[in-house]
Design a protein around this motif. Structure first.
Motif, PDB file in Angstrom:
ATOM      1  N   GLY A 131      -5.909   3.041   0.557  1.00  0.00           N
ATOM      2  CA  GLY A 131      -4.954   3.730   2.066  1.00  0.00           C
ATOM      3  C   GLY A 131      -4.588   2.644   2.798  1.00  0.00           C
ATOM      4  O   GLY A 131      -4.049   1.348   2.593  1.00  0.00           O
ATOM      5  N   SER A 132      -4.838   3.003   3.889  1.00  0.00           N
ATOM      6  CA  SER A 132      -4.344   1.898   5.118  1.00  0.00           C
ATOM      7  C   SER A 132      -4.815   1.586   6.135  1.00  0.00           C
ATOM      8  O   SER A 132      -6.123   2.110   6.197  1.00  0.00           O
ATOM      9  CB  SER A 132      -2.980   2.649   6.144  1.00  0.00           C
ATOM     10  OG  SER A 132      -2.021   3.439   5.035  1.00  0.00           O
ATOM     11  N   ILE A 133      -5.007   0.270   7.183  1.00  0.00           N
ATOM     12  CA  ILE A 133      -5.937   0.109   8.074  1.00  0.00           C
ATOM     13  C   ILE A 133      -5.324  -0.068   9.449  1.00  0.00           C
ATOM     14  O   ILE A 133      -4.112   0.188   9.653  1.00  0.00           O
ATOM     15  CB  ILE A 133      -6.120  -1.764   7.521  1.00  0.00           C
ATOM     16  CG1 ILE A 133      -4.888  -2.667   7.904  1.00  0.00           C
ATOM     17  CG2 ILE A 133      -6.978  -1.107   6.435  1.00  0.00           C
ATOM     18  CD1 ILE A 133      -5.229  -4.254   7.055  1.00  0.00           C
ATOM     19  N   GLY A 134      -5.722   0.027  10.059  1.00  0.00           N
ATOM     20  CA  GLY A 134      -5.881   0.206  11.756  1.00  0.00           C
ATOM     21  C   GLY A 134      -5.221  -0.956  12.470  1.00  0.00           C
ATOM     22  O   GLY A 134      -5.009  -2.462  11.904  1.00  0.00           O
ATOM     23  N   PRO A 135      -5.106  -0.906  13.760  1.00  0.00           N
ATOM     24  CA  PRO A 135      -4.483  -2.215  14.319  1.00  0.00           C
ATOM     25  C   PRO A 135      -5.666  -3.535  14.886  1.00  0.00           C
ATOM     26  O   PRO A 135      -6.667  -2.969  14.330  1.00  0.00           O
ATOM     27  CB  PRO A 135      -3.814  -1.653  16.232  1.00  0.00           C
ATOM     28  CG  PRO A 135      -4.997  -0.315  16.259  1.00  0.00           C
ATOM     29  CD  PRO A 135      -4.978   0.188  14.364  1.00  0.00           C
ATOM     30  N   LEU A 149      -3.880  -1.509   0.082  1.00  0.00           N
ATOM     31  CA  LEU A 149      -2.786  -1.037  -1.299  1.00  0.00           C
ATOM     32  C   LEU A 149      -2.094  -0.378  -0.465  1.00  0.00           C
ATOM     33  O   LEU A 149      -0.883   0.050  -0.916  1.00  0.00           O
ATOM     34  CB  LEU A 149      -3.777  -0.408  -1.560  1.00  0.00           C
ATOM     35  CG  LEU A 149      -4.404  -1.000  -2.935  1.00  0.00           C
ATOM     36  CD1 LEU A 149      -4.824  -1.984  -3.021  1.00  0.00           C
ATOM     37  CD2 LEU A 149      -4.354   0.523  -4.421  1.00  0.00           C
ATOM     38  N   GLY A 150      -2.888   0.766   0.785  1.00  0.00           N
ATOM     39  CA  GLY A 150      -1.431   0.694   1.651  1.00  0.00           C
ATOM     40  C   GLY A 150      -0.475  -0.021   3.317  1.00  0.00           C
ATOM     41  O   GLY A 150      -0.076  -1.308   2.808  1.00  0.00           O
ATOM     42  N   GLU A 151      -0.288   0.752   4.207  1.00  0.00           N
ATOM     43  CA  GLU A 151      -0.127  -0.089   5.447  1.00  0.00           C
ATOM     44  C   GLU A 151      -1.000  -0.610   6.952  1.00  0.00           C
ATOM     45  O   GLU A 151      -2.023  -0.203   6.529  1.00  0.00           O
ATOM     46  CB  GLU A 151       1.148   0.271   6.098  1.00  0.00           C
ATOM     47  CG  GLU A 151       1.973   1.540   4.971  1.00  0.00           C
ATOM     48  CD  GLU A 151       2.939   2.604   5.916  1.00  0.00           C
ATOM     49  OE1 GLU A 151       2.573   2.292   7.227  1.00  0.00           O
ATOM     50  OE2 GLU A 151       4.010   2.875   5.100  1.00  0.00           O
ATOM     51  N   ALA A 152      -0.913  -1.793   7.269  1.00  0.00           N
ATOM     52  CA  ALA A 152      -1.223  -2.346   7.879  1.00  0.00           C
ATOM     53  C   ALA A 152      -0.447  -1.874   9.606  1.00  0.00           C
ATOM     54  O   ALA A 152       0.594  -2.168  10.007  1.00  0.00           O
ATOM     55  CB  ALA A 152      -1.351  -3.779   7.820  1.00  0.00           C
TER      56      ALA A 152
END
Length: 229
Positions: A131-135, A149-152
């Protein structure tokens, strides 16, 4: 297969059982039931065993893992696979903050999303997030590969050293000294290898990813770069 029910057995006793296994143990498949978000499950393992945790786990599950293959069939709290040395840790749900923090080796796979500071100070671990990762993910990342594979989120790779960050989706912002880099043939081979080992060969399409790494301006203090610190 030994089955340990944490409704009846304490976390301390569970970890003691796993730590006491001899190198030639034939009890190589373990199942842990009713984890109910308990902390520090299956930490400090140093045996070539497989451990399945049937549910959600709390803080620092799989920390300092060495050689073991751990699967969490749920979500994970702060610091999953913290300071991991080798082996594999797989989370079938989401992971909270600091997933894979300071990891020195092995492979961490998160099937869902990871929160802030994923891969902070990573030192050789490979991390794959479906998925995505946080700050502030990969803050001060020194070595290894983070594949998303997702957003950052914001400030990806702040103060990064020599880790590689592969992101397929958008990046909200880059941190200090982190820049986009050309995706060369060596980088593409590394990306494909990590995705294959994570069981995500269907996603091994390097052209869909962007590579981020260090601009190498902060290795040594220079007054012209003072504003970056």
């Amino acid at each position: 297969m030994p089955v340990v029910d944490l409704a009846e057995v304490s976390v301390r006793d569970l970890n003691a059982m796993l730590h006491s296994l001899p190198p030639d143990t034939n009890e190589t498949m373990w199942r842990i039931e009713n984890p109910e978000g308990k902390h520090a499950l299956a930490v400090g393992l140093d045996a070539a065993i497989s451990v399945e945790i049937a549910g959600h786990v709390g803080y620092y599950c799989g920390g300092m893992n060495k050689r073991a293959h751990l699967t969490v069939r749920g979500n994970a709290g702060v610091g999953i696979a913290e300071n991991m040395m080798s082996g594999t840790v797989r989370v079938e749900g989401d992971a909270s903050q600091a997933a894979g923090a300071t990891g020195r080796g092995g492979l961490l796979v998160i099937e869902g999303n990871a929160s802030a500071r994923c891969g902070i100070s990573m030192k050789g671990i490979d991390i794959v997030v479906r998925g995505s990762i946080g700050p502030m993910s990969a803050f001060m990342a020194q070595a290894g590969n983070l594949v998303v594979l997702g957003e950052a989120g914001e400030n990806l790779g702040d103060s990064i050293y020599e880790a590689r960050l592969f992101v397929r989706g958008s990046v909200k912002s880059l941190g200090a000294d982190c820049i986009e880099k050309p995706l060369g043939s060596e980088d593409r081979a590394i990306l494909v290898d990590v995705l294959n080992r994570a069981g995500l060969s269907e996603a091994a399409r390097p052209k869909e990813f962007r590579l981020y790494g260090s601009a190498r301006r902060l290795y040594h203090f220079h007054v012209d770069n003072a504003g970056e610190y």
